[in-house]
Design an enzyme around this catalytic site. Structure first.
Site, PDB file in Angstrom:
ATOM      1  N   CYS A  43      45.873  42.459  36.784  1.00 29.60           N
ATOM      2  CA  CYS A  43      44.895  41.980  37.759  1.00 29.60           C
ATOM      3  C   CYS A  43      45.619  41.277  38.913  1.00 29.60           C
ATOM      4  O   CYS A  43      46.721  40.756  38.763  1.00 29.60           O
ATOM      5  CB  CYS A  43      43.941  41.011  37.067  1.00 29.60           C
ATOM      6  N   ASP A  45      44.790  38.560  40.101  1.00 29.07           N
ATOM      7  CA  ASP A  45      44.565  37.117  39.953  1.00 29.07           C
ATOM      8  C   ASP A  45      45.880  36.339  40.046  1.00 29.07           C
ATOM      9  O   ASP A  45      46.854  36.661  39.360  1.00 29.07           O
ATOM     10  CB  ASP A  45      43.890  36.869  38.600  1.00 29.07           C
ATOM     11  N   ARG A  47      46.708  33.614  38.921  1.00 30.21           N
ATOM     12  CA  ARG A  47      47.074  32.806  37.758  1.00 30.21           C
ATOM     13  C   ARG A  47      47.757  33.612  36.665  1.00 30.21           C
ATOM     14  O   ARG A  47      48.233  33.036  35.677  1.00 30.21           O
ATOM     15  CB  ARG A  47      45.823  32.142  37.177  1.00 30.21           C
ATOM     16  N   HIS A 104      43.232  39.334  31.341  1.00 35.18           N
ATOM     17  CA  HIS A 104      43.405  37.889  31.220  1.00 35.18           C
ATOM     18  C   HIS A 104      42.038  37.223  31.102  1.00 35.18           C
ATOM     19  O   HIS A 104      41.012  37.810  31.458  1.00 35.18           O
ATOM     20  CB  HIS A 104      44.189  37.329  32.425  1.00 35.18           C
ATOM     21  N   CYS A 107      38.554  36.418  34.070  1.00 35.43           N
ATOM     22  CA  CYS A 107      38.809  37.363  35.161  1.00 35.43           C
ATOM     23  C   CYS A 107      37.540  37.504  36.022  1.00 35.43           C
ATOM     24  O   CYS A 107      36.499  37.956  35.546  1.00 35.43           O
ATOM     25  CB  CYS A 107      39.215  38.722  34.598  1.00 35.43           C
TER      26      CYS A 107
HETATM   27 ZN   LIG Z   1      41.345  39.207  36.884  1.00 33.13          ZN
END
Ligand SMILES: [Zn+2]
Length: 119
Positions: A43, A45, A47, A104, A107
Protein backbone atom coordinates in the site's frame (compact mmCIF):
# COMPACT_ATOMS: atom_id res chain seq x y z
CA UNK A 1 5.36 13.36 13.23
CA UNK A 2 5.87 14.17 9.57
CA UNK A 3 8.93 15.97 8.26
CA UNK A 4 8.97 19.22 6.33
CA UNK A 5 10.68 19.71 2.98
CA UNK A 6 13.91 21.13 4.47
CA UNK A 7 14.18 18.11 6.76
CA UNK A 8 13.93 15.87 3.70
CA UNK A 9 16.84 17.71 2.07
CA UNK A 10 18.84 17.46 5.29
CA UNK A 11 17.96 13.77 5.52
CA UNK A 12 19.36 13.18 2.04
CA UNK A 13 22.60 14.96 2.96
CA UNK A 14 22.82 12.85 6.11
CA UNK A 15 22.25 9.71 4.03
CA UNK A 16 25.10 10.64 1.69
CA UNK A 17 27.51 11.38 4.53
CA UNK A 18 26.66 8.60 6.94
CA UNK A 19 25.58 5.78 4.63
CA UNK A 20 26.43 6.24 0.96
CA UNK A 21 30.04 7.31 1.43
CA UNK A 22 30.76 4.74 4.14
CA UNK A 23 29.32 1.88 2.11
CA UNK A 24 30.43 3.02 -1.32
CA UNK A 25 31.40 -0.49 -2.49
CA UNK A 26 27.89 -1.73 -1.76
CA UNK A 27 26.31 1.16 -3.63
CA UNK A 28 28.82 0.89 -6.51
CA UNK A 29 27.61 -2.70 -7.03
CA UNK A 30 23.98 -1.56 -6.98
CA UNK A 31 24.75 1.12 -9.55
CA UNK A 32 25.52 -1.66 -12.05
CA UNK A 33 22.20 -3.43 -11.72
CA UNK A 34 19.61 -4.99 -9.48
CA UNK A 35 18.69 -8.62 -8.88
CA UNK A 36 16.12 -8.68 -6.09
CA UNK A 37 14.52 -12.07 -5.51
CA UNK A 38 11.30 -10.70 -4.08
CA UNK A 39 8.62 -8.44 -5.52
CA UNK A 40 6.52 -6.68 -2.91
CA UNK A 41 3.15 -5.18 -3.74
CA UNK A 42 2.38 -2.79 -0.90
CA UNK A 43 0.00 0.00 0.00
CA UNK A 44 1.05 3.62 -0.52
CA UNK A 45 0.39 4.28 3.17
CA UNK A 46 3.27 6.24 4.67
CA UNK A 47 3.20 4.15 7.84
CA UNK A 48 3.91 0.79 6.18
CA UNK A 49 7.32 0.76 4.48
CA UNK A 50 8.12 -2.78 3.24
CA UNK A 51 11.90 -2.40 3.40
CA UNK A 52 11.89 -1.14 6.97
CA UNK A 53 9.31 -3.69 8.14
CA UNK A 54 11.25 -6.60 6.60
CA UNK A 55 14.70 -5.36 7.57
CA UNK A 56 15.91 -5.05 3.99
CA UNK A 57 18.64 -3.01 2.35
CA UNK A 58 18.57 -1.25 -1.02
CA UNK A 59 18.52 -3.87 -3.76
CA UNK A 60 16.75 -6.54 -1.67
CA UNK A 61 13.17 -5.83 -2.71
CA UNK A 62 11.50 -4.78 -5.94
CA UNK A 63 8.56 -2.74 -4.64
CA UNK A 64 5.44 -1.36 -6.26
CA UNK A 65 2.98 0.57 -4.15
CA UNK A 66 -0.65 1.34 -4.83
CA UNK A 67 -3.64 2.33 -2.75
CA UNK A 68 -4.55 -0.72 -0.63
CA UNK A 69 -1.92 -2.73 -2.60
CA UNK A 70 -4.50 -3.22 -5.32
CA UNK A 71 -3.51 -4.91 -8.57
CA UNK A 72 -5.74 -4.73 -11.65
CA UNK A 73 -7.29 -8.05 -12.61
CA UNK A 74 -6.06 -10.32 -15.37
CA UNK A 75 -8.67 -8.86 -17.71
CA UNK A 76 -6.58 -5.66 -17.65
CA UNK A 77 -3.41 -7.36 -18.93
CA UNK A 78 -1.88 -5.17 -21.60
CA UNK A 79 -3.48 -2.00 -20.25
CA UNK A 80 -1.11 0.89 -19.58
CA UNK A 81 -0.93 0.53 -15.80
CA UNK A 82 2.07 1.19 -13.54
CA UNK A 83 1.31 -1.66 -11.13
CA UNK A 84 0.89 -4.19 -13.93
CA UNK A 85 4.08 -2.91 -15.58
CA UNK A 86 6.02 -3.36 -12.34
CA UNK A 87 4.69 -6.89 -11.84
CA UNK A 88 5.53 -7.82 -15.43
CA UNK A 89 9.03 -6.33 -15.12
CA UNK A 90 9.66 -8.13 -11.82
CA UNK A 91 8.52 -11.51 -13.15
CA UNK A 92 9.80 -11.41 -16.73
CA UNK A 93 12.99 -9.36 -16.45
CA UNK A 94 14.14 -9.60 -12.84
CA UNK A 95 12.97 -13.21 -12.55
CA UNK A 96 11.86 -12.80 -8.94
CA UNK A 97 11.30 -15.99 -6.93
CA UNK A 98 8.61 -14.62 -4.62
CA UNK A 99 5.75 -12.13 -4.74
CA UNK A 100 4.46 -10.73 -1.47
CA UNK A 101 1.24 -8.74 -1.30
CA UNK A 102 1.65 -6.77 1.89
CA UNK A 103 -1.45 -5.53 3.65
CA UNK A 104 -1.50 -3.53 6.85
CA UNK A 105 -3.84 -2.62 9.68
CA UNK A 106 -6.04 0.47 9.46
CA UNK A 107 -5.70 0.69 5.67
CA UNK A 108 -7.72 3.65 4.42
CA UNK A 109 -7.88 2.14 0.92
CA UNK A 110 -9.44 -1.09 2.17
CA UNK A 111 -11.81 0.85 4.42
CA UNK A 112 -12.87 2.98 1.44
CA UNK A 113 -13.49 -0.13 -0.67
CA UNK A 114 -15.56 -1.79 2.05
CA UNK A 115 -17.46 1.32 3.12
CA UNK A 116 -17.65 3.68 0.16
CA UNK A 117 -18.91 7.20 0.82
CA UNK A 118 -22.07 8.08 -1.01
CA UNK A 119 -21.75 11.32 -2.96
ZN1 LIG B 1 -3.27 1.00 3.06
Amino acid sequence: MSVNFHELIEGFHNFKESYLLKEHEFFDRLAHGQSPKTLVIACCDSRADPAILMGCRPGDLFVVRSIAALVPGADHAGDPDAVLAAVEYGVKHLDVDHIIVMGHSNCGGIHGALFPKKS
